[in-house]
Design a protein around this motif. Structure first.
Motif, short mmCIF file in Angstrom:
data_model
loop_
_atom_site.label_atom_id
_atom_site.label_comp_id
_atom_site.label_asym_id
_atom_site.label_seq_id
_atom_site.Cartn_x
_atom_site.Cartn_y
_atom_site.Cartn_z
N GLY A 1 -15.97 -7.38 -24.25
CA GLY A 1 -16.46 -8.02 -23.04
C GLY A 1 -16.23 -7.19 -21.79
N PHE A 2 -17.17 -7.24 -20.89
CA PHE A 2 -17.05 -6.58 -19.59
C PHE A 2 -16.78 -7.64 -18.54
CE2 PHE A 2 -19.48 -3.44 -21.94
CZ PHE A 2 -18.93 -2.25 -21.50
N PHE A 3 -16.06 -7.26 -17.49
CA PHE A 3 -15.70 -8.20 -16.43
C PHE A 3 -15.81 -7.53 -15.07
CE2 PHE A 3 -13.30 -9.14 -20.24
CZ PHE A 3 -13.52 -10.49 -20.41
N LYS A 4 -16.10 -8.33 -14.05
CA LYS A 4 -16.05 -7.83 -12.68
C LYS A 4 -14.58 -7.64 -12.32
CE LYS A 4 -20.18 -10.31 -11.18
NZ LYS A 4 -20.69 -11.43 -10.37
N ASN A 5 -14.27 -6.49 -11.79
CA ASN A 5 -12.89 -6.18 -11.42
C ASN A 5 -12.89 -5.31 -10.16
OD1 ASN A 5 -10.10 -6.23 -11.80
ND2 ASN A 5 -10.11 -4.26 -12.84
N PRO A 6 -13.04 -5.94 -8.99
CA PRO A 6 -13.13 -5.18 -7.74
C PRO A 6 -11.96 -4.23 -7.53
CG PRO A 6 -13.59 -7.50 -7.36
CD PRO A 6 -13.08 -7.39 -8.76
N LEU A 7 -12.24 -3.15 -6.83
CA LEU A 7 -11.23 -2.16 -6.50
C LEU A 7 -11.12 -2.00 -5.00
CD1 LEU A 7 -12.23 0.75 -8.93
CD2 LEU A 7 -10.42 -0.94 -9.27
N VAL A 8 -9.93 -1.67 -4.54
CA VAL A 8 -9.74 -1.21 -3.17
C VAL A 8 -9.54 0.29 -3.28
CG1 VAL A 8 -8.27 -1.25 -1.13
CG2 VAL A 8 -8.79 -3.38 -2.34
N VAL A 9 -10.41 1.04 -2.59
CA VAL A 9 -10.37 2.50 -2.66
C VAL A 9 -10.22 3.04 -1.24
CG1 VAL A 9 -11.57 4.57 -3.45
CG2 VAL A 9 -11.89 2.43 -4.67
N PHE A 10 -9.28 3.95 -1.07
CA PHE A 10 -9.06 4.59 0.23
C PHE A 10 -9.85 5.90 0.24
CE2 PHE A 10 -5.72 1.63 -0.33
CZ PHE A 10 -5.34 1.21 0.94
N LEU A 11 -10.78 6.02 1.20
CA LEU A 11 -11.70 7.16 1.21
C LEU A 11 -11.77 7.81 2.58
CD1 LEU A 11 -14.60 5.40 -0.74
CD2 LEU A 11 -13.03 7.11 -1.64
N PRO A 12 -11.94 9.13 2.62
CA PRO A 12 -12.10 9.84 3.89
C PRO A 12 -13.55 9.88 4.36
CG PRO A 12 -11.92 11.42 2.11
CD PRO A 12 -11.77 10.04 1.49
N ILE B 1 0.86 -1.19 0.00
CA ILE B 1 0.00 0.00 0.00
C ILE B 1 0.90 1.24 0.00
CG2 ILE B 1 -1.73 1.30 1.28
CD1 ILE B 1 -2.63 -1.40 2.49
N PRO B 2 0.83 2.03 -1.06
CA PRO B 2 1.63 3.26 -1.08
C PRO B 2 1.19 4.22 0.02
CG PRO B 2 0.71 2.76 -3.26
CD PRO B 2 0.07 1.83 -2.28
N GLU B 3 2.13 5.01 0.53
CA GLU B 3 1.81 5.98 1.58
C GLU B 3 0.73 6.96 1.13
OE1 GLU B 3 4.84 8.06 3.76
OE2 GLU B 3 6.18 6.32 3.60
N ALA B 4 0.79 7.35 -0.14
CA ALA B 4 -0.20 8.31 -0.65
C ALA B 4 -1.60 7.74 -0.54
CB ALA B 4 0.11 8.66 -2.11
N ALA B 5 -1.77 6.42 -0.77
CA ALA B 5 -3.09 5.80 -0.68
C ALA B 5 -3.56 5.77 0.77
CB ALA B 5 -3.06 4.39 -1.26
N ALA B 6 -2.69 5.33 1.66
CA ALA B 6 -3.06 5.24 3.07
C ALA B 6 -3.45 6.60 3.63
CB ALA B 6 -1.90 4.65 3.88
N GLY B 7 -2.87 7.67 3.08
CA GLY B 7 -3.20 9.02 3.53
C GLY B 7 -4.57 9.50 3.05
N GLU B 8 -5.19 8.77 2.13
CA GLU B 8 -6.50 9.17 1.60
C GLU B 8 -7.66 8.77 2.51
OE1 GLU B 8 -7.20 11.00 -1.10
OE2 GLU B 8 -5.12 11.16 -1.75
N GLY B 9 -7.44 7.81 3.43
CA GLY B 9 -8.51 7.42 4.33
C GLY B 9 -8.56 5.91 4.54
#
Length: 164
Positions: free
Chosen positions: A139-150, A91-99
């Motif tokens: 074709g479309f596919f399910k592609n889950p994301l991990v999002v850091f949010l405040p 996890i990059p520091e910039a991501a962890a700082g997002e929430g």
């Protein structure tokens, strides 16, 4: 004045119809039932803001099936940092700082373009809007994301469109 002309003995050709075989676009089947995730619920006009690219991470291919299973009954799953790391790797520091990290539903037109492709993630009030577009029907596919949010998202609206 200059006049251009063909040879004096040239024959005139009449226009003829060109026969083209019927065009049939055969799209691949929805093998992972991505359409179950596609929701576009109208909302009230609110402030729209993009989610920072540093906050958005694709789940690794090795963990995609696990993430899809986690999202079958919920659009959004709150995660701990260890869970997020397991799904996306470092996890990059910039991501962890997002929430706080959240696992969210996402549909993409292919795995080739990833997040660099025609995908946008926006915040609309407390909801997330994801848009994906495809020219043709690869074709479309399910592609889950991990999002850091405040903030704590309340829903994920997905618009997936194919044009040809």
């Amino acid at each position: 004045m200059v006049l251009l002309s063909g040879p004096a003995n040239a024959q005139r050709h009449l226009p003829r119809a060109i026969r083209v075989p019927d065009f049939r676009l055969i799209c691949p089947p929805d093998v992972d039932r991505y359409a179950d995730w596609v929701q576009s619920r109208p909302g009230t006009p609110q402030q729209i803001s993009p989610i920072a690219k540093a906050a958005i991470h694709e789940v690794g291919a090795a963990r995609r099936a696990q993430a899809v299973e986690m999202l079958e009954k919920a659009e959004i799953v709150p995660l701990g940092l260890d869970q997020a790391k397991d799904l996306i790797g470092d996890i990059p520091e910039a991501a962890a700082g997002e929430g706080q990290p959240y696992l969210i539903r996402n549909v993409v037109p292919s795995f080739v373009s990833g997040l660099g492709g025609p995908v946008s993630l926006l915040r609309v009030g407390s909801a997330l809007w994801i848009r994906a577009a495809l020219i043709g029907c690869g074709g479309f596919f399910k592609n889950p994301l991990v999002v850091f949010l405040p903030f704590t998202p309340t829903r994920v609206d997905i618009q997936a469109v194919a044009t040809w």
